[in-house]
Write a protein that holds these residues in place. Structure first.
Motif, short mmCIF file in Angstrom:
data_model
loop_
_atom_site.label_atom_id
_atom_site.label_comp_id
_atom_site.label_asym_id
_atom_site.label_seq_id
_atom_site.Cartn_x
_atom_site.Cartn_y
_atom_site.Cartn_z
N ALA A 133 82.58 -10.32 60.01
CA ALA A 133 81.80 -9.50 59.39
C ALA A 133 80.61 -10.06 59.36
N LEU A 134 79.59 -9.06 59.67
CA LEU A 134 77.93 -9.42 59.31
C LEU A 134 77.58 -8.42 58.40
N LEU A 135 77.28 -8.79 57.20
CA LEU A 135 76.92 -7.88 55.98
C LEU A 135 75.37 -8.18 55.81
N LEU A 136 74.66 -7.21 55.56
CA LEU A 136 73.15 -7.22 54.86
C LEU A 136 73.55 -7.10 53.46
N TYR A 137 73.55 -8.38 52.66
CA TYR A 137 73.60 -8.10 51.46
C TYR A 137 73.24 -9.35 50.61
N ASP A 138 72.72 -8.97 49.61
CA ASP A 138 71.85 -10.11 48.78
C ASP A 138 72.74 -10.06 47.28
N SER A 139 73.38 -11.11 46.90
CA SER A 139 74.12 -11.19 45.79
C SER A 139 73.34 -10.60 44.35
N GLU A 140 71.93 -10.93 44.49
CA GLU A 140 71.24 -10.54 43.34
C GLU A 140 70.78 -9.17 43.16
N ASN A 141 71.05 -8.35 44.28
CA ASN A 141 70.97 -6.82 44.23
C ASN A 141 72.12 -6.10 44.77
N GLU A 142 73.09 -6.03 44.01
CA GLU A 142 74.48 -5.64 44.39
C GLU A 142 74.34 -4.05 44.73
N GLY A 143 75.24 -3.63 45.61
CA GLY A 143 75.23 -2.34 45.86
C GLY A 143 76.72 -1.99 46.38
N LYS A 144 76.84 -0.78 47.07
CA LYS A 144 78.21 -0.50 47.48
C LYS A 144 78.98 -1.62 48.30
N THR A 145 78.15 -2.37 49.13
CA THR A 145 78.33 -3.39 49.84
C THR A 145 79.41 -4.48 49.41
N LYS A 146 79.15 -4.54 47.91
CA LYS A 146 79.75 -5.62 47.03
C LYS A 146 81.43 -5.52 47.23
N PHE A 147 81.76 -4.35 47.15
CA PHE A 147 83.35 -3.81 47.36
C PHE A 147 83.61 -4.28 48.93
N ASP A 148 82.94 -4.14 49.90
CA ASP A 148 83.47 -5.18 51.43
C ASP A 148 83.43 -6.29 51.28
N LEU A 149 82.32 -6.85 50.56
CA LEU A 149 82.36 -8.42 50.20
C LEU A 149 83.46 -8.96 49.58
N LEU A 150 83.90 -8.20 48.53
CA LEU A 150 85.01 -8.74 47.56
C LEU A 150 86.32 -8.65 48.65
N LYS A 151 86.39 -7.58 49.33
CA LYS A 151 87.65 -7.67 50.11
C LYS A 151 87.59 -8.63 51.60
N ILE A 152 86.51 -8.80 51.67
CA ILE A 152 86.47 -9.88 52.99
C ILE A 152 86.80 -11.31 52.28
N LYS A 153 86.10 -11.61 51.21
CA LYS A 153 86.69 -12.85 50.41
C LYS A 153 88.04 -12.90 50.40
N GLN A 154 88.74 -11.84 49.68
CA GLN A 154 90.16 -11.87 49.68
C GLN A 154 90.91 -12.25 50.86
N THR A 155 90.34 -11.61 52.37
CA THR A 155 91.07 -11.82 53.38
C THR A 155 90.81 -13.28 53.78
N LYS A 156 89.57 -13.72 53.38
CA LYS A 156 89.14 -15.32 54.05
C LYS A 156 90.32 -16.28 53.39
N GLU A 157 90.93 -15.77 52.22
CA GLU A 157 91.84 -16.58 51.43
C GLU A 157 93.14 -16.64 52.28
N ALA A 158 93.43 -15.68 52.84
CA ALA A 158 94.66 -15.53 53.72
C ALA A 158 94.64 -15.76 55.12
N LYS A 159 93.64 -15.89 55.66
CA LYS A 159 93.43 -15.92 57.24
C LYS A 159 91.98 -16.21 57.55
N ASP A 160 91.87 -16.78 58.78
CA ASP A 160 90.55 -17.00 59.24
C ASP A 160 89.83 -15.87 59.63
N TYR A 161 88.65 -15.56 58.70
CA TYR A 161 87.94 -14.44 59.07
C TYR A 161 86.66 -14.84 58.97
N ALA A 162 85.56 -14.73 60.04
CA ALA A 162 84.30 -15.22 59.85
C ALA A 162 83.42 -14.24 58.98
#
Length: 188
Positions: A133-162
């Motif tokens: 995934a490519l995300l336009l996201y800055d952790s200091e300015n949370e938005g709805k994309t935060k939920f996508d980022l959390l899901k991606i981070k969970q995925t990265k723990e289980a499998k190789d995901y860029a």
């Protein structure tokens, strides 16, 4: 990486309410630069969503990129049936034009909006059908994309995901480059 999910902020989260806002040009430049880099490293598909903002800009950028890279494809996946039907007519028109122009589009859920579970299923679908995934996201300015980022981070723990993120610092660098380029042209 062959398939890339691109997402990020909605227009209102960026304070963009006008299609002529300079921020759009800067954001599009950053997204385009990242996507072209990935294409040159083997990317075949960008899969994005229909949201106003980063997702629609990504689809537009990818359609333009196809002039240079005709084998490159773009898909827009909608989370549920009738997505965007409550939007103003001008916004619906833009979405419909994008959906008509991309190489593939469909609904993840064939039902109209029923519950937040459809949005979770959408995230899962996007991750299962992409290599990163490519995300336009800055952790200091949370938005709805935060939920996508959390899901991606969970995925990265289980499998190789860029994961590649474009943050506001990178956007500021691009804005500065654009300003320098403009000043250089004025000096000629």
């Amino acid at each position: 990486m062959k398939r890339l999910w691109v997402t990020g902020y909605r227009t209102y989260e960026l304070g963009i309410f006008n299609e002529n806002d300079l921020k759009i040009k800067i954001i599009k430049s950053a997204i385009k630069k990242n996507i072209i880099n990935e294409i040159e490293n083997g990317l075949k598909w960008v899969i994005t969503g229909p949201q106003l903002g980063v997702e629609q800009w990504t689809a537009q950028i990818c359609l333009d990129i196809q002039n240079e890279y005709p084998d490159f494809k773009v898909s827009v996946m909608l989370p549920f049936k009738e997505f965007g039907n409550n939007w103003k007519d001008d916004k619906k028109l833009v979405l419909n034009q994008i959906l008509n122009d991309v190489d593939f589009s469909d609904y993840v859920s064939k039902d109209t909006y029923q519950s937040p579970q459809q949005l979770k299923n959408y995230q899962t679908f996007m991750i299962e059908h992409t290599d990163g995934a490519l995300l336009l996201y800055d952790s200091e300015n949370e938005g709805k994309t935060k939920f996508d980022l959390l899901k991606i981070k969970q995925t990265k723990e289980a499998k190789d995901y860029a994961l590649r993120m474009i943050d506001f610092m990178e956007l500021e660098d691009i804005a500065n480059e654009m300003e320098e380029e403009k000043n250089n042209h004025l000096n000629y």
